[in-house]
Design a protein around this motif. Structure first.
Motif, PDB file in Angstrom:
ATOM      1  N   UNK A   1     -40.145 -11.783  -4.143  1.00  0.00           N
ATOM      2  CA  UNK A   1     -41.475 -11.783  -4.739  1.00  0.00           C
ATOM      3  C   UNK A   1     -41.489 -10.837  -5.927  1.00  0.00           C
ATOM      4  N   UNK A   2     -42.016 -11.305  -7.037  1.00  0.00           N
ATOM      5  CA  UNK A   2     -42.157 -10.470  -8.236  1.00  0.00           C
ATOM      6  C   UNK A   2     -43.564 -10.622  -8.770  1.00  0.00           C
ATOM      7  N   UNK A   3     -44.141  -9.529  -9.209  1.00  0.00           N
ATOM      8  CA  UNK A   3     -45.478  -9.590  -9.795  1.00  0.00           C
ATOM      9  C   UNK A   3     -45.380  -9.362 -11.302  1.00  0.00           C
ATOM     10  N   UNK A   4     -46.333  -9.918 -12.018  1.00  0.00           N
ATOM     11  CA  UNK A   4     -46.403  -9.801 -13.468  1.00  0.00           C
ATOM     12  C   UNK A   4     -47.817  -9.387 -13.845  1.00  0.00           C
ATOM     13  N   UNK A   5     -47.946  -8.628 -14.904  1.00  0.00           N
ATOM     14  CA  UNK A   5     -49.263  -8.150 -15.329  1.00  0.00           C
ATOM     15  C   UNK A   5     -49.911  -9.055 -16.353  1.00  0.00           C
TER      16      UNK A   5
ATOM     17  N   UNK B   1     -46.107 -13.033 -20.234  1.00  0.00           N
ATOM     18  CA  UNK B   1     -44.782 -12.717 -19.697  1.00  0.00           C
ATOM     19  C   UNK B   1     -44.424 -13.705 -18.589  1.00  0.00           C
ATOM     20  N   UNK B   2     -45.431 -14.151 -17.858  1.00  0.00           N
ATOM     21  CA  UNK B   2     -45.194 -15.047 -16.722  1.00  0.00           C
ATOM     22  C   UNK B   2     -44.641 -16.401 -17.163  1.00  0.00           C
ATOM     23  N   UNK B   3     -45.211 -16.982 -18.221  1.00  0.00           N
ATOM     24  CA  UNK B   3     -44.808 -18.332 -18.654  1.00  0.00           C
ATOM     25  C   UNK B   3     -43.316 -18.421 -18.965  1.00  0.00           C
ATOM     26  N   UNK B   4     -42.779 -17.567 -19.849  1.00  0.00           N
ATOM     27  CA  UNK B   4     -41.334 -17.660 -20.094  1.00  0.00           C
ATOM     28  C   UNK B   4     -40.504 -17.347 -18.859  1.00  0.00           C
ATOM     29  N   UNK B   5     -41.038 -16.467 -17.989  1.00  0.00           N
ATOM     30  CA  UNK B   5     -40.290 -16.130 -16.778  1.00  0.00           C
ATOM     31  C   UNK B   5     -40.171 -17.335 -15.853  1.00  0.00           C
ATOM     32  N   UNK B   6     -41.257 -18.097 -15.724  1.00  0.00           N
ATOM     33  CA  UNK B   6     -41.211 -19.298 -14.885  1.00  0.00           C
ATOM     34  C   UNK B   6     -40.185 -20.287 -15.430  1.00  0.00           C
TER      35      UNK B   6
ATOM     36  N   UNK C   1     -36.274  -8.724 -12.592  1.00  0.00           N
ATOM     37  CA  UNK C   1     -36.602  -7.474 -13.286  1.00  0.00           C
ATOM     38  C   UNK C   1     -36.289  -7.590 -14.776  1.00  0.00           C
ATOM     39  N   UNK C   2     -35.188  -8.282 -15.104  1.00  0.00           N
ATOM     40  CA  UNK C   2     -34.796  -8.406 -16.509  1.00  0.00           C
ATOM     41  C   UNK C   2     -35.740  -9.305 -17.313  1.00  0.00           C
ATOM     42  N   UNK C   3     -36.447 -10.211 -16.640  1.00  0.00           N
ATOM     43  CA  UNK C   3     -37.362 -11.107 -17.375  1.00  0.00           C
ATOM     44  C   UNK C   3     -38.810 -10.637 -17.288  1.00  0.00           C
ATOM     45  N   UNK C   4     -39.025  -9.405 -16.856  1.00  0.00           N
ATOM     46  CA  UNK C   4     -40.371  -8.835 -16.910  1.00  0.00           C
ATOM     47  C   UNK C   4     -41.063  -8.667 -15.582  1.00  0.00           C
ATOM     48  N   UNK C   5     -40.370  -8.930 -14.479  1.00  0.00           N
ATOM     49  CA  UNK C   5     -40.989  -8.798 -13.166  1.00  0.00           C
ATOM     50  C   UNK C   5     -41.223  -7.357 -12.774  1.00  0.00           C
ATOM     51  N   UNK C   6     -42.346  -7.112 -12.121  1.00  0.00           N
ATOM     52  CA  UNK C   6     -42.686  -5.785 -11.624  1.00  0.00           C
ATOM     53  C   UNK C   6     -42.789  -5.875 -10.103  1.00  0.00           C
TER      54      UNK C   6
END
Length: 198
Positions: A8-12, A16-21, A160-165
Motif C-alpha cells: 500500500x502506498x499513499x500519495x498527496x 503524482x498519482x496519475x503517472x504512478x498508476x 517510493x521512487x515514483x512518489x509514494x508516501x
C-alpha cells in the motif's frame, strides 16, 4: 476466506498519482485498487478498468418487468378471471400501458441498484478492509497485490521512487465478509486521540 498480501502506498497529489498508476501498470504489477478522496476524471482509464455493464443489466431488468406486466395482465384477463367489460377485448393493450411502464421502471431501477451494490460489494452487514484511514479524507491510496512473481521489497522501493508516501505491506482477507468495524478494526489510534483530548 483467502488471505492476500498487499503493498500500500499513499500519495498527496493526484498529479503524482496519475503517472504512478501508469508506471505501475507498465511495470506489470497487479493493481488491486486506487482509493481517492474525490472522483478523479480519467483514473479508470489509467487503471485499465473495463467499461461498466450496468446499462446492459438495466435493459435486461426492464425487459423482464415489461414481460412480467404483460404476461400477468394477459393471464388474469384471459385465463384466470375472464370478464366482458363493456364488450372490450380481453387484451386491451392501451389500458395495459401505465402498469407496464411502471413495472418496467421498477424492475430496472431496483435491479440496477442491487447489481451496483453487488458489483461494488456494498451492503450494511459487509465489512471491507481499510488500507489507510485517510484514504477517503485527503490521501490517494494505491493498493497492489503481491503475487508469486512479485518481490515485495522491490515493489516498495519502486513505489517510493515514483512518489509514494507511507509505503507498507499489509496481510488482509481479500473480498468481503461479515463483521463489525468497531470490534475488529480500529480506524485510528484511540490512545493517541485520548492523549490529544486530555
Amino acid at each position: 476466506m483467502a488471505v492476500k498480501n498487499f503493498v500500500v502506498a499513499s500519495f498527496s497529489d493526484e498529479a503524482v498519482l496519475f503517472p504512478a498508476v501508469k508506471k505501475v501498470r507498465t511495470a506489470g504489477y497487479k493493481l488491486h485498487d486506487v482509493y481517492t478522496p474525490f472522483p478523479v476524471h480519467g483514473l479508470d482509464h489509467a487503471m485499465g478498468l473495463r467499461e461498466t455493464s450496468l446499462h446492459t443489466a438495466g435493459f435486461v431488468y426492464g425487459i423482464t418487468g415489461t414481460t412480467t406486466a404483460l404476461s400477468c395482465m394477459s393471464w388474469v384477463f384471459n385465463s384466470d378471471w375472464p370478464m366482458n367489460i363493456g364488450g372490450k377485448p380481453h387484451f386491451p393493450l392501451p389500458a395495459f400501458i401505465p402498469i407496464t411502464f411502471e413495472l418496467t421502471v421498477l424492475f430496472a431501477a431496483v435491479g440496477m441498484v442491487l447489481t451496483f451494490c453487488y458489483l461494488c460489494q456494498l451492503a450494511p452487514f459487509v465489512k471491507k478492509h481499510i488500507f489507510n484511514p485517510r484514504q477517503t479524507d485527503d490521501k490517494f491510496v494505491m493498493v497492489i497485490e503481491v503475487t508469486a512473481k512479485t518481490n515485495a521489497a522491490e515493489l516498495k522501493s519502486f513505489l517510493t521512487s515514483i512518489g509514494g508516501e507511507q509505503v507498507n505491506e499489509q496481510r488482509v482477507e481479500a473480498g468481503w465478509w461479515f463483521g463489525r468495524y468497531d470490534r475488529d478494526d480500529r480506524l485510528f489510534d484511540t490512545q493517541r486521540v485520548e492523549a490529544v483530548n486530555a
